[in-house]
Design a protein around this motif. Structure first.
Motif, mmCIF file in Angstrom:
data_model
loop_
_atom_site.group_PDB
_atom_site.id
_atom_site.type_symbol
_atom_site.label_atom_id
_atom_site.label_comp_id
_atom_site.label_asym_id
_atom_site.label_seq_id
_atom_site.Cartn_x
_atom_site.Cartn_y
_atom_site.Cartn_z
ATOM 1 N N ILE A 162 -3.551 13.490 0.288
ATOM 2 C CA ILE A 162 -3.986 13.691 1.940
ATOM 3 C C ILE A 162 -3.033 14.683 2.162
ATOM 4 N N MET A 164 -2.337 16.542 5.646
ATOM 5 C CA MET A 164 -2.830 16.678 7.291
ATOM 6 C C MET A 164 -1.906 17.748 7.809
ATOM 7 N N THR A 169 -8.139 14.967 12.629
ATOM 8 C CA THR A 169 -8.508 14.348 11.343
ATOM 9 C C THR A 169 -9.454 15.607 10.491
ATOM 10 N N ALA A 172 -7.695 17.606 8.023
ATOM 11 C CA ALA A 172 -7.075 16.969 6.820
ATOM 12 C C ALA A 172 -7.844 17.116 5.591
ATOM 13 N N ALA A 174 -8.394 15.979 1.882
ATOM 14 C CA ALA A 174 -8.041 14.870 1.152
ATOM 15 C C ALA A 174 -9.000 14.924 -0.078
ATOM 16 N N GLN A 243 -13.127 12.486 7.345
ATOM 17 C CA GLN A 243 -12.487 13.314 8.134
ATOM 18 C C GLN A 243 -13.543 13.742 9.365
#
Lengths: 466, 188
Positions: A162, A164, A169, A172, A174, A243
């Motif tokens: 992840i 970020m 979110t 971010a 991932a 996200q």
């Protein structure tokens, strides 16, 4: 076509070669056959009593039996070697400058977050140094032999990555099992290693991204590493990604894919993260050099402190009132008191003396003396520990450790803990974990270590030549 | 979605690569495990049954589980002086352990065992581009060395039987090993 792909994947996965590669150990077995030949000769005289009436020259009754045996004994030698360049449990980096207006405030190394704001609805703020974080769970790297076997190239992955940039979110990035290629230039070739590393990574699900970074790495020693990163991450979160779906910035009518491009600088730490140089992959496990008295995943002390028990549901008295739980521990030997002095830490340390009398520490500072009582069996470990975040707890204690197997140990523990739960905890956490309170109590308990290896002087590199 | 599958397959295939190990005779099930013990580029595995050793090329050939071993190798010297063989030894820490050593070169055959007098057989000389069949036959304490079907040496040793034959190209030599087979005594 899908069936063929599925069959190909299945074949690769069930092949012993594949499992041999992903195993953390490589095993070599040799057989030596020792041949022994033996000849046994028996002489037997069967002389009957009485006179023989057979003249002057007669045949003897003596018989000679010669027997030859061949014995072949197989002697099997098995050797175990590490089968990885890097194997790690958890890596965390606190990112600086990746999102100034929406900073999440993940703290130094990315592991000291503002607990009050650990919720998806939080979209960040200003005035925080560590705006984001980079997290990897289950990191592994293998040797990559290309460019005519050029030195120190690796390829690898992690269970989950992840990156970020800030608290939003939807920005971010991932991915599960991102593919990374890394090249290291070692500045120091003794433990702890110091290296400059170039990273190129591709994430593929749920975000698709490219991560280019350079880092200065120090470690590993006792599975601990410190890294400084400089990098650029660029990618996209599809509108179906978790996200974007979780983001408070969108509703069902406005949801859309989000492009996320950001440079970052960060300082990170990793725990239970072991690095081998190529020559070490040809050294048997039993000959490997160790720097710590103890490295492990879990240590738990089931204790009685006299406080109100957390196990008590109907006001009856219980033998145990709480527990101490340490996750991802390391006790690194220091060059004082004949290497008996150690500095230790844990990724997370829960101290629960009883109901309402508890606290938590992240990367606590621990100093102790490790004394071997019986080689390969018994050791004692008095220590003093300071948990500074999010709870503030002074902890003085001692453990008597009995090694049961390489990864399991049992013991007795006594100690005294004094501190405060409330410091820097948010109201959300309080609602979940209990009332805030200060406490000071002695305790006695039983300890158990699981996937927790205790080392003895014969294992430590400092005692190899003694 | 296809790109995800491609990434996944590439990743798994990459993880299956161990370049220093190789296998011979995969096609006829008489599997021989090989280990390259020298630097990258000094050994080439060609097809399913041939290995080219360049200057300093060093390999270990192993028949897993078989120690009363008959090893049959055709040696074709392409350049340089010849090759060095070792039996009754193992790949691990081979330099520290005794073995029976055979040097097959343009100067003849030299058989050596630690603690015993070396045996020099000058009449069996390696020649460039002239393939020679070399057979090592282990039978308990006895071992035979055959060159082109002649038993040129029979020796007795207390060294244990092992699963290995080690082969190394002599300095500045290029040696092609073909027709490599390793089987248990009695299966010839």
């Amino acid at each position: 076509m899908k069936k063929y792909l599925l069959f190909l994947l299945f074949t690769i996965v069930v092949s012993s070669q594949f499992w041999g590669c992903i195993s953390y150990s490589r095993t070599e077995t040799d057989i030596y056959t020792i041949s022994e030949m033996d000849t046994t000769t028996s002489y037997i005289d069967k002389n009957a009593p009485g006179n023989r009436d057979n003249g002057i020259i007669y045949s003897s009754s003596r018989t000679v039996e010669s027997k030859r045996d061949l014995i072949q004994r197989d002697s099997t030698v098995t050797r175990e070697y590490p089968n990885f360049i890097r194997l790690g449990l958890f890596e965390s980096v606190g990112l600086i400058g990746s999102g100034s207006n929406y900073a999440a405030g993940m703290g130094m190394f990315g592991v000291f977050p503002d607990f009050e704001n650990l919720k998806t609805s939080y979209t960040g703020g200003t005035g925080k140094i560590f705006s984001g974080g980079l997290y990897r769970f289950g990191v592994v790297e293998w040797r990559l032999r290309w460019f005519r076997d050029a030195k120190d190239w690796t390829y690898g992955t992690s269970g989950l990555e992840i990156i970020m940039p800030d608290a939003r979110t939807e920005y971010a990035l991932a991915s599960i099992a991102p593919l990374y290629i890394r090249k290291r230039w070692f500045l120091r070739e003794q433990i702890p290693y110091i290296a400059i590393t170039a990273h190129t990574g591709i994430g593929w699900y749920p975000s698709q991204y490219l991560n280019l970074a350079g880092s200065i790495d120090v470690g590993s020693i006792g599975g601990l590493n410190v890294r400084a990163y400089l990098g650029l991450a660029a990618g996209q979160n599809p509108k179906g990604s978790p996200q974007v779906k979780m983001s408070p910035a969108f509703n069902s009518s406005t949801i859309k894919s989000v492009t996320s491009v950001f440079p970052y600088f960060g300082i990170g730490i990793s725990v239970l993260d072991f690095l081998n140089r190529v020559p070490e992959t040809y050294r048997e496990w039993k000959d490997h050099e160790h720097s710590s008295w103890d490295i492990g995943l879990t240590q738990m002390i089931l204790l009685n402190s006299g406080a109100s028990s957390i196990y008590n549901t109907n006001n009856s008295s219980t033998l145990l009132t709480g527990y101490i739980l340490r996750l991802a521990n390391a006790s690194v030997a220091l060059p004082l008191l004949d290497w008996k002095l150690y500095a230790g830490t844990s990724l997370i340390n829960f101290i629960v003396l009883g109901n309402d009398e508890w606290g938590m520490g992240i990367l606590p500072l621990r100093l102790g003396i490790w004394q071997t009582v019986i080689m390969d069996e018994l050791s004692v470990e008095p220590f003093i520990e300071y948990n500074y975040y999010p709870s503030e707890i002074f902890h003085l204690g001692g453990r008597l450790n009995l090694r049961v197997t390489e990864g399991i140990n049992l013991g007795l523990a006594v100690g005294y803990a004094s501190g405060s739960t409330v410091r820097r905890f948010g109201s959300d956490m309080m609602r979940q974990l209990g009332k805030p309170m200060s406490f000071s109590r002695p305790y006695i308990g039983l300890s158990i270590g699981i996937f927790d290896r205790i080392f003895f002087p014969e294992h430590l590199r400092y005692f190899k030549d003694k | 979605m296809k790109i995800y599958k491609l990434f996944f397959i590439i990743f798994i295939l990459l993880s299956s690569c161990v370049n220093e190990q190789f296998s011979l005779n995969l096609s006829n099930r008489e599997l021989i495990s090989g280990l390259i013990m020298s630097d990258y580029g000094t050994v080439d595995v060609i097809n399913d049954n041939s290995v080219m050793l360049y200057d300093g090329g060093f390999i270990a050939l192993k028949k897993p589980g078989i120690t009363d071993l008959v090893s049959d190798i055709t040696v074709d010297l392409k350049e340089g002086e010849g090759a060095w063989f070792a039996i009754r030894c193992a790949s691990n820490k081979n330099e520290e352990h005794p073995g029976i050593l055979l040097t097959y070169s343009t100067n003849g055959v030299l058989v050596q065992e630690k603690g015993k007098s070396p045996v020099n057989l000058v009449q069996y000389k390696a020649k460039i581009d002239e393939p020679t069949r070399i057979v090592f036959r282990n039978d308990c304490k006895r071992y035979d060395i055959m060159i082109n079907c002649d038993t040129v040496y029979t020796g007795w040793t207390d060294l244990p039987n092992t699963e290995y034959v080690l082969v190394k190209a002599l300095p500045k030599s290029k040696v092609l090993l073909t027709g490599i087979s390793m089987f248990e005594k009695g299966e010839e």
